[in-house]
Enzyme design. Structure first.
Site, PDB file in Angstrom:
ATOM      1  N   GLY A  16       9.630   9.194  25.050  1.00  0.00           N
ATOM      2  CA  GLY A  16       9.621   8.142  26.085  1.00  0.00           C
ATOM      3  C   GLY A  16      10.505   6.981  25.654  1.00  0.00           C
ATOM      4  O   GLY A  16      10.466   6.571  24.500  1.00  0.00           O
ATOM      5  N   ARG A  77      12.329  14.867  26.191  1.00  0.00           N
ATOM      6  CA  ARG A  77      11.352  15.553  25.343  1.00  0.00           C
ATOM      7  C   ARG A  77      11.842  17.003  25.328  1.00  0.00           C
ATOM      8  O   ARG A  77      11.779  17.683  26.341  1.00  0.00           O
ATOM      9  CB  ARG A  77       9.945  15.431  25.927  1.00  0.00           C
ATOM     10  CG  ARG A  77       9.434  13.998  25.909  1.00  0.00           C
ATOM     11  CD  ARG A  77       7.935  13.908  26.130  1.00  0.00           C
ATOM     12  NE  ARG A  77       7.439  12.594  25.776  1.00  0.00           N
ATOM     13  CZ  ARG A  77       7.254  11.586  26.628  1.00  0.00           C
ATOM     14  NH1 ARG A  77       7.496  11.771  27.909  1.00  0.00           N
ATOM     15  NH2 ARG A  77       6.820  10.416  26.222  1.00  0.00           N
ATOM     16  N   ASP A 108       5.805   9.647  17.836  1.00  0.00           N
ATOM     17  CA  ASP A 108       5.137  10.705  17.101  1.00  0.00           C
ATOM     18  C   ASP A 108       5.801  12.091  17.233  1.00  0.00           C
ATOM     19  O   ASP A 108       6.122  12.749  16.234  1.00  0.00           O
ATOM     20  CB  ASP A 108       3.720  10.740  17.702  1.00  0.00           C
ATOM     21  CG  ASP A 108       2.802  11.579  16.900  1.00  0.00           C
ATOM     22  OD1 ASP A 108       2.863  11.463  15.677  1.00  0.00           O
ATOM     23  OD2 ASP A 108       2.057  12.366  17.504  1.00  0.00           O
ATOM     24  N   ASP A 135       1.430   3.345  18.246  1.00  0.00           N
ATOM     25  CA  ASP A 135       0.432   4.245  17.653  1.00  0.00           C
ATOM     26  C   ASP A 135       0.936   4.958  16.399  1.00  0.00           C
ATOM     27  O   ASP A 135       0.387   5.980  16.007  1.00  0.00           O
ATOM     28  CB  ASP A 135      -0.020   5.287  18.697  1.00  0.00           C
ATOM     29  CG  ASP A 135       1.133   6.115  19.239  1.00  0.00           C
ATOM     30  OD1 ASP A 135       2.301   5.747  18.996  1.00  0.00           O
ATOM     31  OD2 ASP A 135       0.878   7.120  19.909  1.00  0.00           O
ATOM     32  N   ARG A 177      -1.319   7.217  26.251  1.00  0.00           N
ATOM     33  CA  ARG A 177      -1.907   8.534  26.465  1.00  0.00           C
ATOM     34  C   ARG A 177      -3.030   8.798  25.465  1.00  0.00           C
ATOM     35  O   ARG A 177      -4.074   9.298  25.807  1.00  0.00           O
ATOM     36  CB  ARG A 177      -0.796   9.566  26.310  1.00  0.00           C
ATOM     37  CG  ARG A 177      -1.113  10.919  26.837  1.00  0.00           C
ATOM     38  CD  ARG A 177       0.098  11.810  26.795  1.00  0.00           C
ATOM     39  NE  ARG A 177       1.119  11.329  25.868  1.00  0.00           N
ATOM     40  CZ  ARG A 177       2.403  11.553  25.997  1.00  0.00           C
ATOM     41  NH1 ARG A 177       2.845  12.228  27.012  1.00  0.00           N
ATOM     42  NH2 ARG A 177       3.266  11.121  25.102  1.00  0.00           N
TER      43      ARG A 177
HETATM   44  O1  F6P Z   1       4.536   7.693  24.715  1.00  0.00           O
HETATM   45  C1  F6P Z   1       4.903   6.664  25.545  1.00  0.00           C
HETATM   46  C2  F6P Z   1       4.330   6.834  26.916  1.00  0.00           C
HETATM   47  O2  F6P Z   1       4.799   5.768  27.684  1.00  0.00           O
HETATM   48  C3  F6P Z   1       2.813   6.960  27.011  1.00  0.00           C
HETATM   49  O3  F6P Z   1       2.143   5.739  26.970  1.00  0.00           O
HETATM   50  C4  F6P Z   1       2.651   7.657  28.328  1.00  0.00           C
HETATM   51  O4  F6P Z   1       1.452   8.357  28.364  1.00  0.00           O
HETATM   52  C5  F6P Z   1       3.819   8.598  28.349  1.00  0.00           C
HETATM   53  O5  F6P Z   1       4.806   8.034  27.534  1.00  0.00           O
HETATM   54  C6  F6P Z   1       4.361   8.870  29.725  1.00  0.00           C
HETATM   55  O6  F6P Z   1       5.378   9.792  29.617  1.00  0.00           O
HETATM   56  P1  F6P Z   1       6.344  10.224  30.814  1.00  0.00           P
HETATM   57  O7  F6P Z   1       7.301   9.106  31.037  1.00  0.00           O
HETATM   58  O8  F6P Z   1       7.011  11.442  30.322  1.00  0.00           O
HETATM   59  O9  F6P Z   1       5.453  10.437  31.993  1.00  0.00           O
END
Ligand code: F6P
Length: 329
Positions: A16, A77, A108, A135, A177
């Site tokens: 992200g 990702r 992570d 985190d 999350r």
């Molecule tokens: O890991 C960062 C984050 O913003 C989390 O807080 C959230 O759950 C997730 O990414 C959302 O991911 P995406 O943009 O792929 O929906």
């Protein structure tokens, strides 16, 4: 540790996006040039490694980006990098270009991939923590967290205006999350009456109890901050349960803040953190470090093994939970 004569370093952003990633890219690129190393930008995270989508960067490639959210290198990702085949392609592409070390900016999942790759090919990889979630263990703050929490409190302050004007109870979902850091920090800063986070399953009973208490104190509006990963159910289920008990006292509303938390101009704190860590990453690679993450603890730059940074999560300070309870009575 003796200095290695590194000629080429690659940099990528993965997972992200987070405000301040651009400032980190800029610092890595400028530090490379300062130390006479050629920086390579890799597009779309690990995908760019596999697809050989990389380009040589100059000091000017990162001009006018320190104030911009998102990432000029783009991010994904990448499932391909989870496979041995994908990682082999990535390694071969790096070898072809003579890139001898990598700086990965992300969270992570990014570090897990980096750690496996670094071990598999004995390749020097350096992590910079960039995620709004805060985190990652081994750093007091991750790049993007400060900006995201400031975005949240600005939104919550505005919701409070309408909540108080109408005797409303708002459930406000913030990102995280698996982590309640954004919720606990923004909840304290915005004066929320309740904060629900995945790390502390305080459940519906505690929420109902606290709502009853404030109802007795004649509070006319309420703000409940809910972390995305909260375990008592979705924010809509929570709101429905509460509606059954307090539907007459308050009008119940739900707001999901979503991706507005990930965008926007990085705060001063995030820009400075990103600049420090970008330079520290290049200096660590020059010093022969491998498979570590650079972070800041007690205002000092520290190194943490990538293995440890991915296995241990940053835990919520119990003091913060207590403070949230005390200041919201
Ligand atoms: O890991 C960062 C984050 O913003 C989390 O807080 C959230 O759950 C997730 O990414 C959302 O991911 P995406 O943009 O792929 O929906």
């Amino acid at each position: 540790m003796s200095d290695q004569k590194l000629q080429k370093i690659g940099v990528l952003t993965s997972g992200g996006d987070a405000p301040g990633m651009n400032a980190a890219i800029r610092a890595v690129v400028r530090a490379c040039i300062y130390y006479d190393i050629t920086p390579y930008g890799i597009r779309e995270g690990y995908e760019g490694l596999i697809q050989n989508d990389m380009y040589r960067m100059e000091a000017g490639s990162v001009k006018h980006i320190i104030h911009q959210g998102g990432t000029i290198l783009k991010s994904t990702r990448c499932d391909g990098f989870r496979t041995k085949e994908g990682r082999q392609k990535a390694y071969d592409n790096l070898q072809k270009r003579g890139i001898e070390a990598l700086v990965v900016i992300g969270g992570d999942g990014t570090f897990q991939g980096a750690n496996i790759f670094g071990k598999e090919f004995d390749f020097p990889v350096l992590g910079i923590p960039g995620t709004i979630d805060n985190d990652i263990s081994g750093t007091d703050f991750t790049i993007g967290f400060d900006t995201a929490t400031n975005t949240v409190i600005e939104a919550v302050d505005q919701i409070r205006d309408t909540a108080t004007s109408h005797n409303r109870l708002f459930f406000i979902e913030v990102m995280g999350r698996d982590s309640g850091y954004i919720a606990i920090s923004s909840g304290i800063a915005a004066g929320a009456e309740e904060i629900l986070i995945p790390e502390k399953d305080r459940g519906m009973d505690k929420l109902i109890q606290s709502l009853e208490q404030s109802s007795r104190r004649n509070k006319t509006s309420r703000l409940v901050i809910v972390a995305e990963g909260e375990k008592s159910g979705s924010i809509y289920e929570l709101a429905d349960n509460v509606k059954q008990k307090f539907g007459e006292r308050y009008e119940i509303k739900v707001t999901v803040l979503g991706h507005i938390q990930r965008g926007g101009r990085p705060s001063c704190a995030d820009r400075v953190l990103a600049s420090r860590l970008g330079v520290a990453a290049v200096e660590a690679l020059k010093g022969g470090k491998k498979r570590i993450m650079v972070g800041v603890q007690n205002h000092k730059v520290v190194h943490t093994n990538l293995e440890k940074a991915t296995k241990q999560r940053n835990t919520i300070d119990e003091d913060l939970l207590k403070i949230a309870d005390i200041v919201s009575i």
